[in-house]
Write a protein that holds these residues in place. Structure first.
Motif, PDB file in Angstrom:
ATOM      1  N   TRP A 188       0.856  -1.188   0.000  1.00 45.73           N
ATOM      2  CA  TRP A 188       0.000   0.000   0.000  1.00 45.73           C
ATOM      3  C   TRP A 188       0.887   1.231   0.000  1.00 45.73           C
ATOM      4  N   GLU A 223      -5.370   3.580   0.255  1.00 50.14           N
ATOM      5  CA  GLU A 223      -5.149   2.181  -0.126  1.00 50.14           C
ATOM      6  C   GLU A 223      -5.155   1.273   1.101  1.00 50.14           C
ATOM      7  N   PHE A 256      -6.543  -5.949  -1.168  1.00 54.27           N
ATOM      8  CA  PHE A 256      -6.078  -4.879  -0.285  1.00 54.27           C
ATOM      9  C   PHE A 256      -5.918  -5.343   1.159  1.00 54.27           C
TER      10      PHE A 256
END
Length: 159
Positions: free
Chosen positions: A101, A106, A118
């Motif tokens: 990230w 994010e 993610f």
């Protein structure tokens, strides 16, 4: 209503947390008990990276079997809650945190139940806060911890 909640219902709060966490961690332990060790593929944080994957697997498995039993009855609640908190932090860093990230936006996408590329640290983070609550507050009134404490308190000379 407030008086009743304070006197009668307040002692139930830690019990509800203990039962929920016991179920969740116990389920994970039983799954590991019948499953294959997939820890060899994980990158553990220090100091667990110094231990063999089989040892880490056994450590997690037996903690997830024994700690839920202790939480159900309220035995050594602070110890087992703290131990499960460490286990949860390791799980977040190894399996649930996003692999990559670059912005907080994010990173925030990993705050979810399912991993869509993610990470998925929402549930473990919630468990971590619940475990923190039990670690700080203890097992509550309906527990072996309180029963043992009452049995071992010295009898006052005034009584």
């Amino acid at each position: 209503m407030n008086r009743w909640l304070e006197q009668s219902a307040k002692p139930l709060a830690p019990l509800f947390l203990r039962l929920l966490l016991a179920y969740e961690f116990g389920e994970a332990g039983w799954e590991k008990l019948g499953g294959d060790n997939w820890f060899a593929e994980m990158g553990f944080p220090f100091p667990f990276n110094l231990l063999p994957a089989q040892f880490n697997w056994q450590l997690a498995l037996w903690l997830e079997i024994i700690a839920p039993i202790a939480l159900i009855v309220g035995f050594m609640t602070r110890f087992f809650s703290a131990a499960l908190a460490v286990l949860t932090i390791v799980a977040i860093t190894t399996a649930h945190w996003p692999a990559e990230w670059h912005t907080l936006t994010e990173l925030w996408q990993g705050y979810s139940i399912s991993d869509k590329g993610f990470g998925n640290y929402k549930l473990p983070l919630m468990y971590l806060f619940m475990l923190g609550s039990l670690t700080l507050s203890g097992s509550g009134l309906f527990s072996v911890d309180v029963w043992l404490q009452r049995r071992t308190l010295p009898v006052s000379a005034e009584q």
